[in-house]
Scaffold this motif. Structure first.
Motif, PDB file in Angstrom:
ATOM      1  N   GLY A 192      -5.369   4.880  -5.665  1.00 54.94           N
ATOM      2  CA  GLY A 192      -5.431   4.341  -7.021  1.00 54.94           C
ATOM      3  C   GLY A 192      -4.492   5.018  -8.001  1.00 54.94           C
ATOM      4  N   ALA A 193      -3.515   5.738  -7.499  1.00 56.42           N
ATOM      5  CA  ALA A 193      -2.657   6.511  -8.397  1.00 56.42           C
ATOM      6  C   ALA A 193      -1.299   5.871  -8.684  1.00 56.42           C
ATOM      7  CB  ALA A 193      -2.431   7.906  -7.828  1.00 56.42           C
ATOM      8  N   CYS A 194      -0.742   5.145  -7.719  1.00 50.12           N
ATOM      9  CA  CYS A 194       0.666   4.741  -7.868  1.00 50.12           C
ATOM     10  C   CYS A 194       0.843   3.309  -8.350  1.00 50.12           C
ATOM     11  CB  CYS A 194       1.419   4.932  -6.559  1.00 50.12           C
ATOM     12  SG  CYS A 194       1.003   3.715  -5.301  1.00 50.12           S
ATOM     13  N   GLY A 195      -0.135   2.462  -8.106  1.00 43.33           N
ATOM     14  CA  GLY A 195      -0.058   1.086  -8.579  1.00 43.33           C
ATOM     15  C   GLY A 195       0.775   0.146  -7.730  1.00 43.33           C
TER      16      GLY A 195
ATOM     17  N   LEU B 106       0.851  -1.189   0.000  1.00 44.34           N
ATOM     18  CA  LEU B 106       0.000   0.000   0.000  1.00 44.34           C
ATOM     19  C   LEU B 106       0.887   1.240   0.000  1.00 44.34           C
ATOM     20  CD1 LEU B 106      -2.925   1.138   0.292  1.00 44.34           C
ATOM     21  CD2 LEU B 106      -2.474   1.271   2.739  1.00 44.34           C
ATOM     22  N   SER B 107       0.560   2.184  -0.867  1.00 42.61           N
ATOM     23  CA  SER B 107       1.298   3.446  -0.823  1.00 42.61           C
ATOM     24  C   SER B 107       0.333   4.623  -0.854  1.00 42.61           C
ATOM     25  CB  SER B 107       2.320   3.520  -1.963  1.00 42.61           C
ATOM     26  OG  SER B 107       3.084   4.691  -1.850  1.00 42.61           O
ATOM     27  N   CYS B 108      -0.088   5.078  -2.040  1.00 40.95           N
ATOM     28  CA  CYS B 108      -0.880   6.319  -2.108  1.00 40.95           C
ATOM     29  C   CYS B 108      -2.300   6.157  -1.591  1.00 40.95           C
ATOM     30  CB  CYS B 108      -0.917   6.830  -3.542  1.00 40.95           C
ATOM     31  SG  CYS B 108      -1.960   5.833  -4.637  1.00 40.95           S
ATOM     32  N   ASP B 109      -2.838   4.931  -1.647  1.00 39.59           N
ATOM     33  CA  ASP B 109      -4.196   4.653  -1.174  1.00 39.59           C
ATOM     34  C   ASP B 109      -5.251   5.425  -1.973  1.00 39.59           C
ATOM     35  OD1 ASP B 109      -5.999   3.296   0.321  1.00 39.59           O
ATOM     36  OD2 ASP B 109      -5.640   4.348   2.201  1.00 39.59           O
TER      37      ASP B 109
ATOM     38  N   CYS C  52      -0.125  -1.311  -5.264  1.00 34.51           N
ATOM     39  CA  CYS C  52      -1.042  -2.334  -4.742  1.00 34.51           C
ATOM     40  C   CYS C  52      -1.638  -3.191  -5.849  1.00 34.51           C
ATOM     41  CB  CYS C  52      -2.159  -1.637  -3.983  1.00 34.51           C
ATOM     42  SG  CYS C  52      -3.124  -0.580  -5.091  1.00 34.51           S
TER      43      CYS C  52
ATOM     44  N   CYS D  82      -6.164  -1.053  -3.590  1.00 34.84           N
ATOM     45  CA  CYS D  82      -6.471  -0.066  -2.555  1.00 34.84           C
ATOM     46  C   CYS D  82      -7.781   0.661  -2.829  1.00 34.84           C
ATOM     47  CB  CYS D  82      -5.342   0.952  -2.412  1.00 34.84           C
ATOM     48  SG  CYS D  82      -5.237   2.147  -3.766  1.00 34.84           S
TER      49      CYS D  82
HETATM   50  S1  FES Z   1      -1.605   2.231  -3.204  1.00 34.65           S
HETATM   51 FE1  FES Z   1      -1.299   3.599  -4.838  1.00 34.65          FE
HETATM   52  S2  FES Z   1      -2.671   2.786  -6.286  1.00 34.65           S
HETATM   53 FE2  FES Z   1      -3.137   1.627  -4.579  1.00 34.65          FE
END
Ligand code: FES
Ligand code: FES
Lengths: 774, 165
Positions: free
Chosen positions: B48-51, B43-46, B53, B65
């Motif tokens: 849907g932007a960074c991918g 999990l990073s940006c939470d 997850c 996420c």
């Molecule tokens: S945590 Fe960044 S897209 Fe899901």
């Protein structure tokens, strides 16, 4: 598919007699990181573990009149609530040189996002719900959102009283000061010669103001830690790149013996400088103490933006040159936007100021770098560490000078660059790369000299520059070799993505003549791992690697002298290979010899290694810089003068690894840092409306993607062989950060005859510069 | 403890039928990481932007996420843990990422590898530009992407040569 060095013979020219060093072996962390089994701090969890969330200030500057957290304590799932009323017995303010940042707000909040209170609950949702019941009464104070505002005579002060702190000792020509102006938290100065007199005798004097953008690190793994406080022992797992200084700071904050604080560092999902010193740890530990449960505090990406950023900067640079192009004198004043707390700003100021001259033959220098506090996110270490800001200004101005003198910017650089081995400034070490070689390389690759002069298309060059290896850093390493030849390398360098674990293990395998897969690199635990000041300053391969090599040599010598005793011969008659002693045609497996002597339960050989630059008061920074890191850059752009859009057609970067321990890892560092630098050059970066950050989240914050690049992006790895590290190695982690923005701005001027002095190079700025020029 | 607002979701997870009682607002990533113990998905940006997850839902790359657990009822979910074969052989994408040193901190890597797997399942023969565009769905802050692109191209070749063997 574990990496296996036996049978690898892909050696290049320089490594004819090396087996492991210089080979493109798979990284030793490859399998865990590609199969999902690598453990990061986010993956650490304990039975009964609570989750922490914090209440952050909605105001940029305010006095905290009262906090009522009584309702939060009764909310479902809540086990502990932390406000300024829970700090008894602590020294609850932290920082690097200057201790000014409280664990939770005490008298004031100083930026939007400053931490006011914290809750530990069974779930994050419960913690968030509890935070919503906390009532804080603020008395609003006027805020300063920019460096200019903060420096005005009547500007509100972030700190009315001087926080506790020190000014470090400096050597020849360098000095540090505190609070010498409104909201000034630190000044670094460096002087040599007499610049003001020298300017008078120069044929031309150039004065330019440059502005540097403010990026956020955007490490994908957030700031996170998990703490336990059981009995007298504080235990914390954290995504931190300097766990030993963290332990020392935690001992001071918690008034706790260092031997009862254990810091452990799993894999780190990158940091780029952000993960130094206290971040989540004090709150997690204090909540663990209050709740008597393990507590995890994991920030969100939005919170990362409210915790640490790069330093925005204004750089006034004045340079005096002769009609024939000779560089004579440079002075400068750099203003770093430090945000609300001093954090690493004094150190960044030291480096930005010290690096502003660039690697040129100036005789007179007079540089000041000031850290100015503003009511914004605290700025801290960021890859390049002041060098990125300095190179932006310095390398832009070199082109400005060249064009004014009617000279080709490349020629002017070749004329004025220092030579290989020439001291940087009086008392300093010699520069350990030939800069002309690198400059010619990137210029040839991009086709600089043969470029067609078409309006709208242009090329620019830049030589990014910084010192490497840190100041006065001691490094220690320990090697343990088991009965059966299993090797443990224990040292404080953290695998944060840079590949240090692999590179250092390769050096050990080479020294002990063993395959790479026999070397293990245990995760850092401050109880067992030898002390280290931190994984920063591109120090691993030039400082730690020497300690590692020394430790491996000591272990090897112990093994050889043991074997020589057993075989009743001289150490000169035997060799160690694959944990077997070779003596002429005879092969003596070591396990048998060891158990014959030490008994069937076996033994471990250990070797210790140490490395530190000598103290030297004639060196400006009190030790000579260990090494110098360069990033050569060449950019080709096409500028659309209708829209202001800059299309980057080619970007060629090059670093000098001295001797690449693992060439692919070096390449990854060069390319990764160049693309990181593109953020500050071409992307919006952190956008503030007053003191309010407008784009601090993953959706609104635009980062370079694969599609922002094209096949014109190329890195060239040099191995000039002059580095101080083992086998001539040099650092490569930061160099290619440095030339990118200035190479692009220089290319823009080459393309359309317009100079842009402010980053990022947005279409609006390009259009404004075109307007201003016509 | 089963409460009224929990409901049962059943889906295939890395080849096995799996069921969980989930809250309506529970995200797929939380089910994977916290209930199934599959912490390879990050999990990073939470948002849907960074991918970071990214998992495969019926073969399509999806940000776990921003995917509710109830959305994957009866779907086929694959995570990084389900990519290598049962006897531990790595997927060609994983092998190529290792060979090309296409990761640094490794935090984006599981998501990048799943994204690449989806590409090669859809288009076994992508050209370099197609790889570049496809891989732009995810953020890597460490590598500068070129070595990732090279690995994906190489994995496509490995895939093809194993098909023709
Ligand atoms: S945590 Fe960044 S897209 Fe899901
Ligand atoms: S390897 Fe660190 S974000 Fe991609």
């Amino acid at each position: 598919m574990l990496p296996n060095a036996t049978g690898v013979h892909s050696m290049n020219e320089m490594s004819r007699n090396l087996h492991v060093v210089g080979a493109d072996l798979p990284r030793t962390d490859a399998v865990p990181k590609t199969t999902g089994s690598a453990t990061y701090t986010v993956d650490v969890s304990f039975p009964g573990m609570l989750h922490a969330k914090v209440l952050r200030s909605p105001h940029a500057h305010a006095r905290v009149v009262s906090i009522d957290a009584s309702a939060a304590r009764g909310m479902p799932g809540v086990h502990a609530v932390l406000t300024r009323d829970d700090l008894d017995g602590l020294s609850p303010v932290y920082g690097y040189f200057i201790k000014d940042q409280p664990i939770v707000a005490i008298d004031k909040v100083r930026y939007i996002g400053d931490v006011v209170a914290a809750v530990a609950a069974q779930s994050e949702q419960q913690a968030v719900a509890a935070l919503e019941t906390i009532n804080v009464e603020y008395e609003l104070l006027p805020a300063v959102a920019t460096v200019e505002q903060a420096m005005e005579d009547a500007a509100p002060e972030l700190f009315e009283d001087e926080p506790m702190g020190i000014v470090p000792d400096y050597g020849m020509g360098a000095s540090g000061y505190r609070r010498i102006g409104r909201n000034n938290c630190y000044r670094f100065s460096y002087k040599t010669g007499d610049a003001s007199v020298a300017f008078a005798s120069c044929d031309h004097v150039f004065e330019d103001r440059f502005v540097f953008s403010r990026d956020q690190h955007f490490h994908l793994e957030p700031f996170v830690s998990v703490a336990r406080y059981e009995g007298d022992t504080i235990e914390v797992w954290t995504s931190c790149q300097n766990p030993f200084p963290l332990r020392k700071e935690l001992a001071r904050v918690f008034q706790h013996p260092e031997n009862l604080i254990r810091v452990q560092v799993p894999f780190i999902g990158a940091g780029y400088g952000a993960k130094n010193n206290c971040k989540t740890e004090p709150i997690a530990i204090l909540l663990a103490k209050l709740s008597r449960r393990p507590v995890r505090f994991c920030m969100t990406t939005e919170e990362n933006f409210l915790t640490q950023s790069q330093h925005a900067a204004i750089l006034d640079v004045k340079s005096g040159v002769m009609a024939d192009g000779t560089f004579v004198a440079r002075s400068g004043l750099i203003l770093l936007d430090s945000g609300a707390y001093s954090d690493a700003s004094p150190l960044v100021a030291e480096k930005a100021g010290y690096r502003l001259p660039g690697p040129y033959k100036w005789e007179h220098l007079d540089i000041d770098c000031d850290c100015i506090l503003t009511n914004t996110t605290p700025a801290g270490p960021y890859r390049g560490f002041g060098g990125t800001q300095a190179s932006w200004a310095s390398e832009s101005q070199v082109d400005i000078i060249a064009r004014a003198l009617g000279r080709d910017p490349m020629d002017l650089r070749l004329q004025n660059l220092k030579d290989l081995g020439e001291t940087y400034v009086p008392g300093e070490s010699g520069l350990d790369s030939d800069m002309r070689v690198g400059l010619n390389l990137v210029a040839d690759r991009i086709g600089y000299k043969k470029r067609k002069r078409v309006y709208g298309c242009g090329m620019g060059l830049s030589v990014g520059f910084k010192d490497a290896g840190g100041v006065n850093k001691p490094a220690q390493a320990r090697i343990r070799v088991t009965t059966n030849g299993g090797i443990y390398l224990q040292c404080g360098t953290i695998e944060i993505g840079q590949g240090a674990q692999t590179a250092l293990s390769q050096i050990v395998a080479e020294t002990l003549n063993a395959p790479l897969d026999r070397v293990s690199y245990p995760a850092l635990n401050t109880d067992y791992t030898p002390f280290d000041q931190g994984t920063n300053a591109s120090s691993a391969v030039v400082v730690m690697a020497q300690a590692v090599q020394n430790a491996a040599i000591e272990a090897k010598n112990k093994v050889l002298s043991f074997a020589a005793d057993q075989l009743e011969c001289s150490v000169d008659d035997i060799e160690l290979k694959d944990w077997t002693i070779r003596k002429g045609n005879e092969a003596h497996p070591l396990p048998v010899m060891i158990m014959r002597y030490y008994g069937g339960t076996g033994y471990e050989f250990t070797g210790e290694g140490f490395c530190k630059a000598e103290m030297d008061h004639s060196a400006p920074l009190e030790t000579k810089c260990v090494s110098w890191e360069f990033g050569w850059g060449a950019a080709e752009v096409e500028v659309d003068t209708e829209t202001g859009l800059i299309v980057l057609r080619q970007l060629v970067v090059s670093g000098d690894a001295g001797r690449a321990i693992n060439p692919k890892i070096c390449r990854g560092q060069d390319e990764g840092s160049a693309v990181m630098a593109l953020t500050g050059a071409l992307f919006p970066c952190m956008v503030y409306d007053g003191a309010n950050l407008m784009n601090g989240n993953g959706l609104d914050y635009r980062l370079p993607l694969a599609s922002d690049l094209n096949d014109g992006f190329v890195s060239i790895l040099q191995e000039q062989g002059h580095g101080p590290g083992p086998y001539g190695a040099k650092s490569v982690g930061e160099g290619c950060m440095l030339p990118v923005a200035s190479a692009i701005a220089n290319a823009v001027e080459d393309a359309i005859g317009v100079r842009i002095r402010e980053l990022p190079l947005t279409p609006e700025r390009v259009l404004a510069a075109i307007d201003a020029a016509t | 403890m089963m409460s009224a607002d929990l409901f049962n979701v059943t889906f295939r997870l890395n080849g096995s039928e799996t069921s969980f009682h989930v809250r309506p607002e529970e995200m797929l990533i939380d089910v994977l990481r916290e209930r199934a113990g599959l912490t390879g998905t990050k999990l990073s940006c939470d948002l849907g932007a960074c991918g970071a997850c990214t998992v495969l839902v019926d073969g399509k790359p999806s940000a776990s996420c921003v995917t509710f657990a109830w959305q994957v009822v009866d779907r086929d979910i694959r995570t990084i843990e389900g990519l290598s074969s049962g006897d531990g052989d790595l997927d060609p994408v994983q092998a190529a990422f290792i060979e090309h040193s296409s990761f640094q901190c490794g935090y984006c890597t599981p998501g990048m590898i799943m994204l690449a797997r989806a590409l090669l399942d859809e288009n076994p023969n992508p050209n370099r530009d197609e790889v570049r565009q496809w891989m732009s769905a995810n953020i890597c802050r460490c590598t500068g992407y070129e070595m990732i692109i090279e690995a994906v191209q190489d994995a496509a070749e490995r895939n093809r040569s194993s098909l023709y063997e």
